[in-house]
Design a protein around this motif. Sequence first.
Motif, PDB file in Angstrom:
ATOM      1  N   LYS A 153       0.813  -1.211   0.000  1.00 49.76           N
ATOM      2  CA  LYS A 153       0.000   0.000   0.000  1.00 49.76           C
ATOM      3  C   LYS A 153       0.851   1.267   0.000  1.00 49.76           C
ATOM      4  CE  LYS A 153      -4.153  -1.856   0.251  1.00 49.76           C
ATOM      5  NZ  LYS A 153      -5.151  -1.628  -0.816  1.00 49.76           N
ATOM      6  N   LYS A 154       2.001   1.208   0.668  1.00 46.76           N
ATOM      7  CA  LYS A 154       2.895   2.360   0.769  1.00 46.76           C
ATOM      8  C   LYS A 154       4.324   1.881   0.615  1.00 46.76           C
ATOM      9  CE  LYS A 154      -0.016   5.024   3.975  1.00 46.76           C
ATOM     10  NZ  LYS A 154      -0.043   5.726   5.290  1.00 46.76           N
ATOM     11  N   PRO A 155       5.213   2.726   0.097  1.00 43.06           N
ATOM     12  CA  PRO A 155       6.605   2.285  -0.077  1.00 43.06           C
ATOM     13  C   PRO A 155       7.321   2.121   1.262  1.00 43.06           C
ATOM     14  CG  PRO A 155       6.361   4.614  -0.630  1.00 43.06           C
ATOM     15  CD  PRO A 155       4.981   4.087  -0.422  1.00 43.06           C
ATOM     16  N   PHE A 156       8.179   1.114   1.316  1.00 41.27           N
ATOM     17  CA  PHE A 156       9.021   0.878   2.489  1.00 41.27           C
ATOM     18  C   PHE A 156      10.191   0.006   2.033  1.00 41.27           C
ATOM     19  CE2 PHE A 156       5.873  -2.447   2.327  1.00 41.27           C
ATOM     20  CZ  PHE A 156       6.557  -3.609   2.645  1.00 41.27           C
ATOM     21  N   PRO A 157      11.270  -0.063   2.788  1.00 35.47           N
ATOM     22  CA  PRO A 157      12.447  -0.821   2.351  1.00 35.47           C
ATOM     23  C   PRO A 157      12.142  -2.321   2.233  1.00 35.47           C
ATOM     24  CG  PRO A 157      12.974   0.635   4.198  1.00 35.47           C
ATOM     25  CD  PRO A 157      11.492   0.619   4.080  1.00 35.47           C
ATOM     26  N   SER A 158      12.920  -3.003   1.399  1.00 37.11           N
ATOM     27  CA  SER A 158      12.759  -4.453   1.283  1.00 37.11           C
ATOM     28  C   SER A 158      13.222  -5.158   2.545  1.00 37.11           C
ATOM     29  CB  SER A 158      13.546  -4.968   0.079  1.00 37.11           C
ATOM     30  OG  SER A 158      14.926  -4.662   0.212  1.00 37.11           O
ATOM     31  N   ALA A 159      14.086  -4.514   3.324  1.00 39.67           N
ATOM     32  CA  ALA A 159      14.541  -5.045   4.613  1.00 39.67           C
ATOM     33  C   ALA A 159      14.891  -3.869   5.508  1.00 39.67           C
ATOM     34  CB  ALA A 159      15.746  -5.960   4.434  1.00 39.67           C
ATOM     35  N   TRP A 160      14.685  -4.042   6.802  1.00 37.97           N
ATOM     36  CA  TRP A 160      15.004  -2.982   7.756  1.00 37.97           C
ATOM     37  C   TRP A 160      15.415  -3.621   9.076  1.00 37.97           C
ATOM     38  CZ3 TRP A 160      10.358  -4.559   6.101  1.00 37.97           C
ATOM     39  CH2 TRP A 160       9.400  -4.942   7.049  1.00 37.97           C
ATOM     40  N   ASN A 161      16.148  -2.852   9.876  1.00 39.57           N
ATOM     41  CA  ASN A 161      16.682  -3.388  11.128  1.00 39.57           C
ATOM     42  C   ASN A 161      15.753  -3.112  12.300  1.00 39.57           C
ATOM     43  OD1 ASN A 161      18.899  -4.201   9.684  1.00 39.57           O
ATOM     44  ND2 ASN A 161      20.238  -2.561  10.398  1.00 39.57           N
ATOM     45  N   MET A 162      15.703  -4.077  13.230  1.00 36.96           N
ATOM     46  CA  MET A 162      14.950  -3.944  14.467  1.00 36.96           C
ATOM     47  C   MET A 162      15.846  -4.356  15.628  1.00 36.96           C
ATOM     48  SD  MET A 162      11.204  -5.527  13.359  1.00 36.96           S
ATOM     49  CE  MET A 162      10.591  -5.452  15.043  1.00 36.96           C
ATOM     50  N   ARG A 163      15.421  -4.030  16.841  1.00 37.37           N
ATOM     51  CA  ARG A 163      16.194  -4.379  18.024  1.00 37.37           C
ATOM     52  C   ARG A 163      15.273  -4.914  19.121  1.00 37.37           C
ATOM     53  NH1 ARG A 163      21.434  -2.642  17.807  1.00 37.37           N
ATOM     54  NH2 ARG A 163      21.670  -3.415  19.935  1.00 37.37           N
ATOM     55  N   TYR A 164      15.841  -5.796  19.925  1.00 33.37           N
ATOM     56  CA  TYR A 164      15.213  -6.192  21.191  1.00 33.37           C
ATOM     57  C   TYR A 164      16.338  -6.349  22.196  1.00 33.37           C
ATOM     58  CZ  TYR A 164      12.646  -8.527  24.855  1.00 33.37           C
ATOM     59  OH  TYR A 164      12.085  -8.834  26.071  1.00 33.37           O
ATOM     60  N   GLY A 165      16.328  -5.519  23.215  1.00 36.22           N
ATOM     61  CA  GLY A 165      17.423  -5.549  24.182  1.00 36.22           C
ATOM     62  C   GLY A 165      18.745  -5.347  23.466  1.00 36.22           C
ATOM     63  N   GLY A 166      19.686  -6.257  23.665  1.00 37.22           N
ATOM     64  CA  GLY A 166      20.980  -6.156  23.003  1.00 37.22           C
ATOM     65  C   GLY A 166      21.032  -6.812  21.644  1.00 37.22           C
ATOM     66  N   LEU A 167      19.911  -7.344  21.165  1.00 38.58           N
ATOM     67  CA  LEU A 167      19.882  -8.020  19.874  1.00 38.58           C
ATOM     68  C   LEU A 167      19.457  -7.061  18.772  1.00 38.58           C
ATOM     69  CD1 LEU A 167      18.068 -11.369  20.796  1.00 38.58           C
ATOM     70  CD2 LEU A 167      20.532 -10.935  20.683  1.00 38.58           C
ATOM     71  N   ALA A 168      20.115  -7.193  17.626  1.00 41.77           N
ATOM     72  CA  ALA A 168      19.710  -6.470  16.421  1.00 41.77           C
ATOM     73  C   ALA A 168      19.457  -7.503  15.333  1.00 41.77           C
ATOM     74  CB  ALA A 168      20.788  -5.484  15.992  1.00 41.77           C
ATOM     75  N   PHE A 169      18.455  -7.276  14.510  1.00 45.98           N
ATOM     76  CA  PHE A 169      18.105  -8.259  13.493  1.00 45.98           C
ATOM     77  C   PHE A 169      17.359  -7.575  12.366  1.00 45.98           C
ATOM     78  CE2 PHE A 169      15.186  -8.166  17.032  1.00 45.98           C
ATOM     79  CZ  PHE A 169      13.948  -7.981  16.441  1.00 45.98           C
ATOM     80  N   GLN A 170      17.271  -8.297  11.262  1.00 48.04           N
ATOM     81  CA  GLN A 170      16.636  -7.760  10.071  1.00 48.04           C
ATOM     82  C   GLN A 170      15.230  -8.323   9.914  1.00 48.04           C
ATOM     83  OE1 GLN A 170      17.774  -8.789   5.769  1.00 48.04           O
ATOM     84  NE2 GLN A 170      18.966  -6.939   6.160  1.00 48.04           N
ATOM     85  N   ALA A 171      14.302  -7.440   9.573  1.00 54.92           N
ATOM     86  CA  ALA A 171      12.928  -7.849   9.269  1.00 54.92           C
ATOM     87  C   ALA A 171      12.667  -7.625   7.794  1.00 54.92           C
ATOM     88  CB  ALA A 171      11.933  -7.041  10.106  1.00 54.92           C
TER      89      ALA A 171
END
Length: 304
Positions: A83-101
Amino acid sequence: MNQSKPQVQTETRLHVLSPSDWADYELLDSGEGLKLERFGSYRFIRPEPQAMWRKAADEKTWAAAHAIFQPSHEESGGSWQIKKPFPSAWNMRYGGLAFQARLTGGRHLGVFPEQACHWDWMSRLIGDARRPIQVLNLFGYTGLATLAAAQAGASVTHVDASKKAVGWARENQALSGLQDKPVRWIVDDALKFVQRQARRQAQYDGVILDPPKFGRGPKGEVWEFFELFPRLLHACRSLLSPKPLFFVVTAYAIRASALSLCNSLQEALAGLGGRTTCGELALRESSAGRLISTAIFSRWEATD
Protein backbone atom coordinates in the motif's frame (compact mmCIF):
# COMPACT_ATOMS: atom_id res chain seq x y z
CA MET A 1 2.12 -58.67 40.07
CA ASN A 2 2.14 -54.97 40.83
CA GLN A 3 2.84 -52.61 37.97
CA SER A 4 4.25 -49.18 38.64
CA LYS A 5 1.95 -46.37 37.66
CA PRO A 6 3.11 -43.19 35.95
CA GLN A 7 3.46 -40.23 38.24
CA VAL A 8 0.43 -37.99 37.90
CA GLN A 9 0.58 -34.25 38.41
CA THR A 10 -2.62 -33.47 40.29
CA GLU A 11 -2.83 -29.83 39.21
CA THR A 12 -1.45 -27.99 36.22
CA ARG A 13 -1.80 -24.23 36.12
CA LEU A 14 -1.80 -22.67 32.66
CA HIS A 15 0.22 -19.49 32.25
CA VAL A 16 -0.24 -16.69 29.73
CA LEU A 17 3.07 -15.03 28.89
CA SER A 18 3.19 -11.71 27.06
CA PRO A 19 6.34 -9.64 26.44
CA SER A 20 6.43 -6.13 27.84
CA ASP A 21 9.83 -4.77 26.81
CA TRP A 22 9.41 -4.28 23.07
CA ALA A 23 10.16 -0.86 21.58
CA ASP A 24 10.43 -1.89 17.92
CA TYR A 25 7.28 -4.01 17.83
CA GLU A 26 3.69 -3.18 18.72
CA LEU A 27 0.34 -4.89 18.25
CA LEU A 28 -1.59 -1.74 17.47
CA ASP A 29 -5.09 -3.16 17.13
CA SER A 30 -7.05 -6.25 16.18
CA GLY A 31 -10.53 -7.32 15.25
CA GLU A 32 -12.78 -8.70 12.52
CA GLY A 33 -10.27 -11.45 11.72
CA LEU A 34 -7.28 -9.15 11.36
CA LYS A 35 -4.40 -7.66 13.35
CA LEU A 36 -2.54 -4.41 12.76
CA GLU A 37 1.12 -4.50 13.83
CA ARG A 38 4.13 -2.21 13.82
CA PHE A 39 7.51 -3.71 13.00
CA GLY A 40 10.01 -0.93 13.48
CA SER A 41 8.60 2.11 11.68
CA TYR A 42 6.30 0.17 9.37
CA ARG A 43 2.76 -1.11 9.78
CA PHE A 44 1.31 -4.34 8.46
CA ILE A 45 -2.07 -6.06 8.45
CA ARG A 46 -2.16 -9.86 8.75
CA PRO A 47 -4.99 -12.37 9.17
CA GLU A 48 -5.89 -13.27 12.76
CA PRO A 49 -8.84 -15.67 12.97
CA GLN A 50 -8.91 -15.42 16.77
CA ALA A 51 -9.72 -11.70 16.63
CA MET A 52 -13.49 -12.27 16.63
CA TRP A 53 -14.25 -8.89 18.20
CA ARG A 54 -14.66 -5.43 16.71
CA LYS A 55 -11.69 -3.23 15.90
CA ALA A 56 -10.93 -0.64 18.58
CA ALA A 57 -8.91 1.78 16.43
CA ASP A 58 -10.48 3.94 13.74
CA GLU A 59 -10.26 3.28 10.01
CA LYS A 60 -7.65 6.02 9.55
CA THR A 61 -5.29 4.08 11.80
CA TRP A 62 -5.80 0.90 9.80
CA ALA A 63 -5.49 2.74 6.48
CA ALA A 64 -1.95 3.80 7.44
CA ALA A 65 -0.69 0.22 6.93
CA HIS A 66 2.21 -0.22 4.52
CA ALA A 67 1.14 -3.70 3.37
CA ILE A 68 -1.63 -6.26 3.80
CA PHE A 69 -1.22 -10.01 3.61
CA GLN A 70 -3.95 -11.60 1.48
CA PRO A 71 -4.29 -15.33 2.23
CA SER A 72 -5.05 -17.80 -0.54
CA HIS A 73 -7.30 -20.82 -0.32
CA GLU A 74 -4.27 -22.88 0.74
CA GLU A 75 -3.67 -23.02 4.48
CA SER A 76 -0.31 -21.20 4.47
CA GLY A 77 -0.36 -19.55 1.06
CA GLY A 78 -1.03 -15.99 0.04
CA SER A 79 0.66 -12.78 -1.02
CA TRP A 80 1.42 -9.29 0.21
CA GLN A 81 -0.44 -6.29 -1.17
CA ILE A 82 1.81 -3.24 -0.93
CA LYS A 83 0.00 0.00 0.00
CA LYS A 84 2.89 2.36 0.77
CA PRO A 85 6.61 2.28 -0.08
CA PHE A 86 9.02 0.88 2.49
CA PRO A 87 12.45 -0.82 2.35
CA SER A 88 12.76 -4.45 1.28
CA ALA A 89 14.54 -5.05 4.61
CA TRP A 90 15.00 -2.98 7.76
CA ASN A 91 16.68 -3.39 11.13
CA MET A 92 14.95 -3.94 14.47
CA ARG A 93 16.19 -4.38 18.02
CA TYR A 94 15.21 -6.19 21.19
CA GLY A 95 17.42 -5.55 24.18
CA GLY A 96 20.98 -6.16 23.00
CA LEU A 97 19.88 -8.02 19.87
CA ALA A 98 19.71 -6.47 16.42
CA PHE A 99 18.10 -8.26 13.49
CA GLN A 100 16.64 -7.76 10.07
CA ALA A 101 12.93 -7.85 9.27
CA ARG A 102 11.45 -8.33 5.83
CA LEU A 103 8.33 -9.72 4.21
CA THR A 104 8.18 -13.42 3.37
CA GLY A 105 5.80 -15.46 1.27
CA GLY A 106 4.48 -17.18 4.38
CA ARG A 107 3.03 -14.02 5.98
CA HIS A 108 5.89 -13.78 8.50
CA LEU A 109 8.53 -11.07 8.83
CA GLY A 110 11.44 -12.96 10.36
CA VAL A 111 10.58 -12.40 14.01
CA PHE A 112 7.94 -13.84 16.35
CA PRO A 113 7.73 -11.05 18.97
CA GLU A 114 5.92 -13.18 21.58
CA GLN A 115 8.97 -15.42 21.88
CA ALA A 116 10.85 -12.63 23.66
CA CYS A 117 9.37 -14.19 26.81
CA HIS A 118 11.47 -17.29 26.14
CA TRP A 119 14.59 -15.29 25.23
CA ASP A 120 14.50 -13.43 28.55
CA TRP A 121 13.85 -16.63 30.52
CA MET A 122 16.70 -18.52 28.87
CA SER A 123 19.09 -15.61 29.23
CA ARG A 124 18.41 -15.43 32.96
CA LEU A 125 18.96 -19.15 33.46
CA ILE A 126 22.18 -19.16 31.43
CA GLY A 127 23.55 -16.12 33.23
CA ASP A 128 22.68 -17.48 36.66
CA ALA A 129 24.23 -20.90 35.93
CA ARG A 130 27.79 -19.51 36.20
CA ARG A 131 29.18 -22.46 34.25
CA PRO A 132 29.68 -23.34 30.57
CA ILE A 133 26.31 -24.05 28.96
CA GLN A 134 25.74 -25.92 25.69
CA VAL A 135 22.43 -25.17 23.96
CA LEU A 136 20.75 -26.94 21.03
CA ASN A 137 18.23 -24.92 19.03
CA LEU A 138 16.18 -27.01 16.59
CA PHE A 139 14.05 -25.39 13.87
CA GLY A 140 16.04 -22.25 14.71
CA TYR A 141 14.66 -20.07 11.84
CA THR A 142 16.28 -16.60 11.82
CA GLY A 143 18.26 -17.25 14.97
CA LEU A 144 16.90 -14.84 17.58
CA ALA A 145 16.67 -17.50 20.32
CA THR A 146 20.15 -18.69 19.33
CA LEU A 147 21.56 -15.18 19.59
CA ALA A 148 19.82 -14.48 22.91
CA ALA A 149 21.40 -17.65 24.36
CA ALA A 150 24.80 -16.83 22.90
CA GLN A 151 24.64 -13.26 24.19
CA ALA A 152 23.92 -14.65 27.67
CA GLY A 153 27.09 -16.74 27.50
CA ALA A 154 26.08 -20.12 26.05
CA SER A 155 27.67 -22.07 23.22
CA VAL A 156 24.87 -22.77 20.74
CA THR A 157 24.24 -25.30 17.98
CA HIS A 158 21.61 -23.87 15.63
CA VAL A 159 19.83 -26.30 13.27
CA ASP A 160 17.34 -25.49 10.53
CA ALA A 161 16.38 -27.28 7.33
CA SER A 162 16.33 -24.03 5.34
CA LYS A 163 19.66 -22.76 4.03
CA LYS A 164 18.00 -19.39 3.44
CA ALA A 165 16.85 -19.15 7.08
CA VAL A 166 20.31 -20.05 8.38
CA GLY A 167 21.83 -17.37 6.13
CA TRP A 168 19.36 -14.85 7.54
CA ALA A 169 20.29 -15.94 11.07
CA ARG A 170 23.98 -15.40 10.36
CA GLU A 171 23.19 -11.90 9.08
CA ASN A 172 21.41 -11.25 12.38
CA GLN A 173 24.48 -12.48 14.25
CA ALA A 174 26.59 -9.86 12.46
CA LEU A 175 24.00 -7.11 13.07
CA SER A 176 24.03 -7.95 16.78
CA GLY A 177 27.83 -7.80 16.93
CA LEU A 178 27.99 -11.42 18.13
CA GLN A 179 30.34 -12.81 15.47
CA ASP A 180 32.84 -13.85 18.15
CA LYS A 181 30.27 -15.92 20.08
CA PRO A 182 30.48 -19.73 19.79
CA VAL A 183 27.59 -20.60 17.45
CA ARG A 184 27.51 -23.57 15.07
CA TRP A 185 25.17 -22.99 12.10
CA ILE A 186 23.89 -26.24 10.60
CA VAL A 187 21.49 -26.93 7.71
CA ASP A 188 19.97 -30.33 8.42
CA ASP A 189 16.82 -32.26 9.20
CA ALA A 190 16.20 -31.88 12.94
CA LEU A 191 15.40 -35.52 13.74
CA LYS A 192 18.30 -36.89 11.70
CA PHE A 193 20.67 -34.44 13.34
CA VAL A 194 19.55 -35.39 16.85
CA GLN A 195 19.83 -39.11 16.10
CA ARG A 196 23.33 -38.59 14.75
CA GLN A 197 24.31 -36.55 17.80
CA ALA A 198 23.00 -39.30 20.08
CA ARG A 199 25.21 -41.87 18.35
CA ARG A 200 28.16 -39.54 18.94
CA GLN A 201 27.12 -39.15 22.59
CA ALA A 202 26.90 -35.37 22.32
CA GLN A 203 25.45 -33.55 25.33
CA TYR A 204 23.54 -30.31 25.78
CA ASP A 205 22.43 -28.40 28.86
CA GLY A 206 19.53 -26.63 27.17
CA VAL A 207 17.21 -27.53 24.30
CA ILE A 208 14.97 -25.20 22.30
CA LEU A 209 12.28 -26.83 20.14
CA ASP A 210 10.06 -24.77 17.84
CA PRO A 211 8.72 -27.39 15.42
CA PRO A 212 6.34 -26.45 12.61
CA LYS A 213 3.07 -28.20 11.93
CA PHE A 214 4.46 -29.45 8.63
CA GLY A 215 7.77 -29.01 6.84
CA ARG A 216 10.47 -30.53 4.68
CA GLY A 217 14.13 -31.17 5.36
CA PRO A 218 16.98 -30.16 3.04
CA LYS A 219 16.80 -33.55 1.27
CA GLY A 220 13.01 -33.65 1.07
CA GLU A 221 12.47 -35.28 4.47
CA VAL A 222 8.86 -34.82 5.56
CA TRP A 223 8.13 -33.38 8.99
CA GLU A 224 4.63 -33.92 10.37
CA PHE A 225 4.17 -32.72 13.93
CA PHE A 226 1.91 -35.37 15.46
CA GLU A 227 3.80 -38.25 13.85
CA LEU A 228 7.37 -37.18 14.60
CA PHE A 229 7.30 -34.82 17.57
CA PRO A 230 7.11 -37.59 20.24
CA ARG A 231 10.07 -39.35 18.64
CA LEU A 232 12.09 -36.14 18.45
CA LEU A 233 11.27 -35.21 22.04
CA HIS A 234 12.52 -38.51 23.43
CA ALA A 235 15.57 -38.41 21.16
CA CYS A 236 16.43 -34.99 22.61
CA ARG A 237 16.21 -36.43 26.13
CA SER A 238 19.11 -38.71 25.27
CA LEU A 239 21.26 -35.65 24.51
CA LEU A 240 20.77 -33.94 27.88
CA SER A 241 23.84 -33.51 30.05
CA PRO A 242 24.03 -34.86 33.64
CA LYS A 243 23.03 -31.37 34.86
CA PRO A 244 20.55 -30.01 32.31
CA LEU A 245 19.40 -26.43 32.71
CA PHE A 246 16.28 -25.99 30.59
CA PHE A 247 14.06 -27.41 27.85
CA VAL A 248 11.44 -25.36 26.01
CA VAL A 249 8.90 -26.34 23.35
CA THR A 250 6.73 -23.90 21.39
CA ALA A 251 4.09 -24.92 18.85
CA TYR A 252 2.04 -22.87 16.41
CA ALA A 253 -1.12 -23.67 14.45
CA ILE A 254 -1.65 -27.22 15.66
CA ARG A 255 -4.81 -28.87 16.96
CA ALA A 256 -3.44 -29.49 20.44
CA SER A 257 -3.42 -27.79 23.81
CA ALA A 258 -0.68 -26.57 26.10
CA LEU A 259 -1.59 -29.48 28.36
CA SER A 260 -0.64 -31.87 25.54
CA LEU A 261 2.82 -30.33 25.34
CA CYS A 262 3.13 -30.33 29.12
CA ASN A 263 2.23 -34.01 29.45
CA SER A 264 4.61 -34.94 26.64
CA LEU A 265 7.48 -32.95 28.11
CA GLN A 266 6.93 -34.31 31.61
CA GLU A 267 6.96 -37.86 30.28
CA ALA A 268 10.13 -37.31 28.26
CA LEU A 269 11.95 -35.66 31.18
CA ALA A 270 10.66 -37.96 33.93
CA GLY A 271 13.16 -38.41 36.73
CA LEU A 272 14.94 -35.09 36.26
CA GLY A 273 13.06 -33.21 38.97
CA GLY A 274 12.88 -29.51 38.24
CA ARG A 275 9.78 -27.52 37.36
CA THR A 276 7.55 -27.75 34.29
CA THR A 277 5.19 -24.96 33.26
CA CYS A 278 2.92 -24.57 30.26
CA GLY A 279 0.44 -22.21 28.72
CA GLU A 280 0.07 -19.74 25.89
CA LEU A 281 2.27 -17.04 24.41
CA ALA A 282 0.26 -13.93 23.72
CA LEU A 283 0.52 -10.36 22.49
CA ARG A 284 -1.33 -7.47 24.08
CA GLU A 285 -2.73 -4.82 21.78
CA SER A 286 -2.11 -1.17 22.61
CA SER A 287 -5.58 -0.02 21.48
CA ALA A 288 -7.89 -1.86 23.90
CA GLY A 289 -5.49 -4.03 25.89
CA ARG A 290 -6.86 -7.34 24.63
CA LEU A 291 -4.57 -10.37 24.52
CA ILE A 292 -4.25 -12.51 21.39
CA SER A 293 -2.89 -16.03 21.86
CA THR A 294 -0.22 -16.83 19.27
CA ALA A 295 1.23 -20.19 20.35
CA ILE A 296 1.23 -22.85 23.04
CA PHE A 297 4.33 -23.73 25.02
CA SER A 298 5.75 -25.94 27.72
CA ARG A 299 9.09 -25.44 29.38
CA TRP A 300 11.17 -27.17 32.02
CA GLU A 301 13.92 -25.73 34.21
CA ALA A 302 16.21 -27.18 36.81
CA THR A 303 15.48 -26.09 40.37
CA ASP A 304 18.61 -27.20 42.21
